[in-house]
Design a protein around this motif. Structure first.
Motif, PDB file in Angstrom:
ATOM      1  N   GLY A   5      -4.063  15.904   3.262  1.00 21.22           N
ATOM      2  CA  GLY A   5      -3.877  17.350   2.584  1.00 21.22           C
ATOM      3  C   GLY A   5      -2.590  17.969   3.073  1.00 21.22           C
ATOM      4  O   GLY A   5      -1.680  17.585   3.561  1.00 21.22           O
ATOM      5  N   ASP A   6      -2.587  19.278   2.578  1.00 18.26           N
ATOM      6  CA  ASP A   6      -1.413  20.173   3.008  1.00 18.26           C
ATOM      7  C   ASP A   6      -2.216  21.504   3.710  1.00 18.26           C
ATOM      8  O   ASP A   6      -2.810  22.264   2.616  1.00 18.26           O
ATOM      9  N   SER A   9      -2.186  24.714   1.639  1.00 15.22           N
ATOM     10  CA  SER A   9      -3.114  24.787   0.290  1.00 15.22           C
ATOM     11  C   SER A   9      -4.471  25.385   0.772  1.00 15.22           C
ATOM     12  O   SER A   9      -5.043  25.012   1.854  1.00 15.22           O
ATOM     13  N   GLY A  10      -4.837  26.460   0.178  1.00 14.30           N
ATOM     14  CA  GLY A  10      -6.243  27.079   0.597  1.00 14.30           C
ATOM     15  C   GLY A  10      -7.262  26.127   0.495  1.00 14.30           C
ATOM     16  O   GLY A  10      -8.220  26.091   1.685  1.00 14.30           O
ATOM     17  N   ASN A  11      -7.322  25.115  -0.234  1.00 12.50           N
ATOM     18  CA  ASN A  11      -8.543  24.126  -0.307  1.00 12.50           C
ATOM     19  C   ASN A  11      -8.416  23.208   0.706  1.00 12.50           C
ATOM     20  O   ASN A  11      -9.327  23.055   1.250  1.00 12.50           O
ATOM     21  N   CYS A  12      -7.362  22.868   1.320  1.00 14.22           N
ATOM     22  CA  CYS A  12      -7.110  22.112   2.459  1.00 14.22           C
ATOM     23  C   CYS A  12      -7.244  22.976   3.876  1.00 14.22           C
ATOM     24  O   CYS A  12      -7.903  22.165   4.818  1.00 14.22           O
ATOM     25  N   VAL A  31       0.258  15.523   2.857  1.00 19.35           N
ATOM     26  CA  VAL A  31       0.714  15.024   1.595  1.00 19.35           C
ATOM     27  C   VAL A  31       1.241  16.168   0.836  1.00 19.35           C
ATOM     28  O   VAL A  31       0.940  17.288   0.730  1.00 19.35           O
ATOM     29  N   ASP A  32       2.637  15.939   0.504  1.00 21.81           N
ATOM     30  CA  ASP A  32       3.669  16.732  -0.148  1.00 21.81           C
ATOM     31  C   ASP A  32       3.329  16.886  -1.660  1.00 21.81           C
ATOM     32  O   ASP A  32       3.826  15.892  -2.338  1.00 21.81           O
ATOM     33  N   LYS A  51      -5.379  14.615  -6.591  1.00 23.73           N
ATOM     34  CA  LYS A  51      -5.281  15.920  -5.908  1.00 23.73           C
ATOM     35  C   LYS A  51      -5.517  15.710  -4.446  1.00 23.73           C
ATOM     36  O   LYS A  51      -6.565  14.866  -4.266  1.00 23.73           O
ATOM     37  N   ILE A  52      -5.286  17.006  -3.707  1.00 21.89           N
ATOM     38  CA  ILE A  52      -5.616  17.095  -2.368  1.00 21.89           C
ATOM     39  C   ILE A  52      -6.665  17.945  -2.351  1.00 21.89           C
ATOM     40  O   ILE A  52      -6.571  18.818  -3.326  1.00 21.89           O
TER      41      ILE A  52
END
Length: 100
Positions: A5-6, A9-12, A31-32, A51-52
């Motif tokens: 993830g990153d 990102s809010g989800n990550c 992950v970029d 997707k992450i």
């Protein structure tokens, strides 16, 4: 377990936060997405959706979608209510947050 993830990102980030709150040992692999790393053959073999975030368990099973990962990680903890109605309200807010 490994999380791809990153944290930008809010989800990550919400997964990273829950892992921290539950003190779950994990390996984080950045992950970029801007450099299209989610479109590499290696990544797509983990998540064909490209997707992450992605969670890889020690036994090799793979789970994607942030709220599914949150549900998996939080199962049996104080973060998932026992009462069915209150649990449904929790999911209601998770679905709202994800799509609204």
């Amino acid at each position: 377990m490994i999380i791809y993830g990153d944290v930008g990102s809010g989800n990550c980030y919400k997964i990273k936060l829950l892992l921290s709150l539950l003190n779950i040992n994990h390996r984080w692999i950045h992950v970029d997405i801007l450099n299209k790393e989610t479109q590499s053959a290696d990544f797509l073999s983990l998540n064909p959706n490209g997707k992450i975030p992605v969670l890889v368990l020690e036994d090799g099973r793979v789970l994607s979608e942030s709220n599914a990962i949150l549900g998996y990680l939080a199962e049996g903890t104080k973060f998932i209510p026992i009462d069915p109605f209150i649990k449904a309200k929790m999911y209601q807010w998770m679905f709202f947050e994800q799509y609204s």
